[in-house]
Design a protein around this motif. Structure first.
Motif, PDB file in Angstrom:
ATOM      1  N   LYS A 267      11.037 -13.218  19.842  1.00 37.72           N
ATOM      2  CA  LYS A 267      11.131 -14.674  20.010  1.00 37.72           C
ATOM      3  C   LYS A 267      12.016 -15.306  18.937  1.00 37.72           C
ATOM      4  CE  LYS A 267       7.360 -15.613  22.944  1.00 37.72           C
ATOM      5  NZ  LYS A 267       6.008 -15.191  23.091  1.00 37.72           N
TER       6      LYS A 267
ATOM      7  N   THR B 129      12.173 -26.592  17.150  1.00 40.45           N
ATOM      8  CA  THR B 129      11.156 -26.533  18.198  1.00 40.45           C
ATOM      9  C   THR B 129      10.696 -25.096  18.419  1.00 40.45           C
ATOM     10  OG1 THR B 129      12.155 -28.441  19.280  1.00 40.45           O
ATOM     11  CG2 THR B 129      10.670 -27.121  20.614  1.00 40.45           C
TER      12      THR B 129
ATOM     13  N   HIS C  71       8.542 -23.977  15.652  1.00 41.44           N
ATOM     14  CA  HIS C  71       7.224 -24.599  15.787  1.00 41.44           C
ATOM     15  C   HIS C  71       6.360 -23.783  16.749  1.00 41.44           C
ATOM     16  CE1 HIS C  71       4.106 -27.330  17.190  1.00 41.44           C
ATOM     17  NE2 HIS C  71       4.295 -28.023  16.092  1.00 41.44           N
ATOM     18  N   ASP C  72       6.956 -23.355  17.866  1.00 39.03           N
ATOM     19  CA  ASP C  72       6.213 -22.546  18.845  1.00 39.03           C
ATOM     20  C   ASP C  72       5.769 -21.217  18.237  1.00 39.03           C
ATOM     21  OD1 ASP C  72       6.645 -24.547  20.657  1.00 39.03           O
ATOM     22  OD2 ASP C  72       8.282 -23.530  21.720  1.00 39.03           O
TER      23      ASP C  72
ATOM     24  N   THR D 155       2.853 -21.748  16.004  1.00 35.38           N
ATOM     25  CA  THR D 155       1.638 -21.927  16.808  1.00 35.38           C
ATOM     26  C   THR D 155       1.087 -20.566  17.238  1.00 35.38           C
ATOM     27  OG1 THR D 155       2.487 -24.043  17.582  1.00 35.38           O
ATOM     28  CG2 THR D 155       0.710 -23.073  18.867  1.00 35.38           C
ATOM     29  N   GLN D 156       1.994 -19.676  17.635  1.00 37.91           N
ATOM     30  CA  GLN D 156       1.561 -18.323  18.010  1.00 37.91           C
ATOM     31  C   GLN D 156       0.963 -17.581  16.826  1.00 37.91           C
ATOM     32  OE1 GLN D 156       5.136 -16.928  20.348  1.00 37.91           O
ATOM     33  NE2 GLN D 156       3.557 -15.496  20.967  1.00 37.91           N
TER      34      GLN D 156
END
Length: 198
Positions: A131, A145, A148-149, A152-153
């Motif tokens: 990723k 962004t 940020h994802d 979160t993961q």
């Protein structure tokens, strides 16, 4: 934003400590087979512990410098995720290769559970590497962004880390704990951990 990623990552190094943060309960029981098993497992720990800690540190370092360009962050995080994935995979292989701890009730099931948890973590970090490698470093907003994802993961991975820690602690009950505590390689990691915590 990157600070959130660094904070989320700091849980990673805790897992290896589950295997080494044990002191011998004064178990003088001599079990050569179990000691040999513990040696196989412990001998893999210091290098992987160092690799995982260094990966955590490099992410924290790159995250703390807000002037780092996206390409630098991407390269550092990608390498760190790869190292963490490799570290957990190597530990899983060591525990799998050692086999079930001899003479321990339910040892086989506990060993398999620990291996599965470590392999799952390895896979999760490999996924994060993919990723982060796919992030668009040319577009600052899209990059932020995407980061940020990923953060979160990472937070979601904390539960997986806890389950891995529980599986390792479950593996090292009773005589296994004493056998691991006797191994110089596990003592070394435990000593360095208590030094950094103090």
């Amino acid at each position: 934003m990157n600070k959130k990623l660094a904070a989320a990552l700091s849980g990673g190094a805790v897992l290896v400590m589950a295997l080494t943060g044990c002191s011998s309960g004064g178990g003088t029981k001599d079990n050569k087979e179990l000691d040999a098993w513990a040696k196989k497992v412990c001998d893999a720990v210091p290098a992987q512990d160092a690799k995982i800690k260094a990966a955590n540190a490099s992410i924290a370092e790159v995250a703390s410098n807000t002037s780092n360009p996206p390409a630098t962050i991407q390269k550092t995080d990608s390498q760190a995720f790869q190292d963490m994935s490799d570290g957990y995979k190597t530990l899983a292989t060591a525990i799998s290769g050692a086999g079930a701890p001899p003479g321990v009730d339910g040892g086989s099931a506990r060993q398999k559970d620990a291996v599965k948890n470590l392999n799952d973590l390895s896979g999760a970090y490999a996924d994060l590497k993919k990723k982060v490698d796919a992030l668009d470093t040319k577009n600052q907003a899209k990059f932020a962004t995407g980061l940020h994802d990923i953060a979160t993961q990472m937070t979601a991975l904390e539960a997986q880390n806890k389950s891995g820690t529980a599986a390792l602690k479950n593996l090292e009950q009773g005589d296994v704990k004493d056998a691991i505590a006797k191994q110089p390689s596990c003592q070394k990691v435990a000593a360095s951990a208590s030094a950094t915590q103090g």
